[in-house]
Design a protein around this motif. Structure first.
Motif, PDB file in Angstrom:
ATOM      1  N   THR A 162      38.725  39.043  37.489  1.00 19.15           N
ATOM      2  CA  THR A 162      38.009  39.989  38.343  1.00 19.15           C
ATOM      3  C   THR A 162      38.815  40.212  39.615  1.00 19.15           C
ATOM      4  OG1 THR A 162      36.754  38.389  39.667  1.00 19.15           O
ATOM      5  CG2 THR A 162      35.870  38.943  37.483  1.00 19.15           C
ATOM      6  N   CYS A 182      35.955  49.575  35.085  1.00 15.34           N
ATOM      7  CA  CYS A 182      35.092  48.863  34.141  1.00 15.34           C
ATOM      8  C   CYS A 182      35.440  49.238  32.700  1.00 15.34           C
ATOM      9  CB  CYS A 182      33.624  49.199  34.412  1.00 15.34           C
ATOM     10  SG  CYS A 182      32.980  48.403  35.890  1.00 15.34           S
ATOM     11  N   ARG A 236      40.816  45.608  42.608  1.00 14.57           N
ATOM     12  CA  ARG A 236      39.707  46.124  41.815  1.00 14.57           C
ATOM     13  C   ARG A 236      40.202  46.860  40.582  1.00 14.57           C
ATOM     14  NH1 ARG A 236      34.771  49.749  44.302  1.00 14.57           N
ATOM     15  NH2 ARG A 236      33.542  49.946  42.404  1.00 14.57           N
ATOM     16  N   ASN A 293      33.445  43.351  39.821  1.00 13.85           N
ATOM     17  CA  ASN A 293      34.389  44.331  40.353  1.00 13.85           C
ATOM     18  C   ASN A 293      33.697  45.416  41.170  1.00 13.85           C
ATOM     19  OD1 ASN A 293      36.795  43.206  39.391  1.00 13.85           O
ATOM     20  ND2 ASN A 293      36.547  44.159  37.382  1.00 13.85           N
ATOM     21  N   ALA A 318      32.361  41.005  34.312  1.00 14.58           N
ATOM     22  CA  ALA A 318      33.552  41.415  35.061  1.00 14.58           C
ATOM     23  C   ALA A 318      33.311  42.728  35.792  1.00 14.58           C
ATOM     24  CB  ALA A 318      34.742  41.538  34.113  1.00 14.58           C
ATOM     25  N   CYS A 319      32.626  43.673  35.134  1.00 12.16           N
ATOM     26  CA  CYS A 319      32.337  44.958  35.751  1.00 12.16           C
ATOM     27  C   CYS A 319      31.409  44.782  36.954  1.00 12.16           C
ATOM     28  CB  CYS A 319      31.712  45.892  34.720  1.00 12.16           C
ATOM     29  SG  CYS A 319      31.360  47.547  35.350  1.00 12.16           S
TER      30      CYS A 319
END
Length: 264
Positions: free
Chosen positions: A160, A243, A240, A216, A212-213
């Protein structure tokens, strides 16, 4: 008339009586003085004992029930947010908890239409209440809706913008079982802990990608008087990524594979 001998004897008798009464009076007064001193000492010891008992929970620190704990801070403003993927995305519930020793927790929660928990994200800014000896898996298991004693095992790592984040699941979960995943990322300076869980996604890669999305997309709204917190998020924003909700099967950080076995 009394003879001189009789008069002398009477005087001697009276003198002896006076001396006896005086000695008795002195003894009574001495006894009362000692009794008063004894009672006073007992009262003093009782007061000191009560004072000590009153301070005992604070001095020993072994009775959490008597200590003030976390409470909802209704007047505090959110310090974090998730950038939206699309305008139709529903806003999560947002709760702020504060501790008298300085800690703060910003908690976002998502639920299904049936009010079943889908995901949770907690940003914990540590205060004096933080216990470094407390196993991290204890709080994470509670966040996931599991029992305090539920053992967790590592279930891989995801990359991430905050760096590698460890994933966890209950021990004994079958490989074919689609379990909810917990996650944890701790930062030493500033003292910050990001944790939570997610049950979103129809496959394990999709669930890993959902976590993870989420991380982020996490942004800082205000750092208050914490410049190091602002610096942490500014550096993270440079890393960043977009996604990938489908998820990638290549989710392990190769060199860490051998470390991802066993209970936490």
């Amino acid at each position: 008339m009394q003879s001189p001998e009789a008069s002398t004897a009477a005087i001697s008798t009276r003198t002896h009586l006076y001396l006896t009464l005086a000695a008795f009076a002195d003894e009574v007064v001495g006894t009362l003085a000692r009794l008063i001193a004894y009672v006073g000492a007992l009262a003093l010891f009782a007061i000191l004992a009560l004072a000590a008992l009153g301070q005992l929970p604070e001095l020993r620190g072994d009775d959490p029930a008597d200590k003030p704990g976390w409470s909802t801070a209704d007047r505090s403003h959110p310090a974090f947010a998730l950038s939206r993927i699309d305008s139709s995305e529903k806003t999560a519930s947002y709760t702020i908890l504060r501790h008298p020793e300085g800690g703060r927790k910003d908690v976002m929660r998502w639920a299904s239409a049936a009010d079943q928990p889908l995901a949770e994200l907690e940003i914990y800014r540590e205060g004096g209440e933080f216990d470094v000896a407390r196993p991290v898996a204890t709080d994470l298991a509670v966040q996931m809706g599991l029992g305090v004693a539920t053992p967790l095992e590592q279930a891989g790592l995801i990359e991430t913008k905050f760096g590698p984040v460890a994933l966890f699941r209950p021990i004994g979960t079958d490989k074919g079982t689609l379990a909810c995943l917990g996650y944890l990322k701790r930062n030493e300076e500033p003292g910050l802990q990001i944790s939570g869980f997610s049950c979103q996604g129809d496959t394990m890669p999709a669930r890993r990608a959902a976590i993870a999305c989420t991380l982020n997309r996490l942004t800082l709204l205000t750092s208050g008087n914490e410049p190091k917190l602002a610096e942490l998020f500014a550096r993270a924003e440079l890393k960043r990524r977009a996604c990938d909700l489908a998820g990638s099967p290549d989710w392990l950080l190769g060199a860490a594979n051998a470390q991802l076995r066993g209970a936490l």
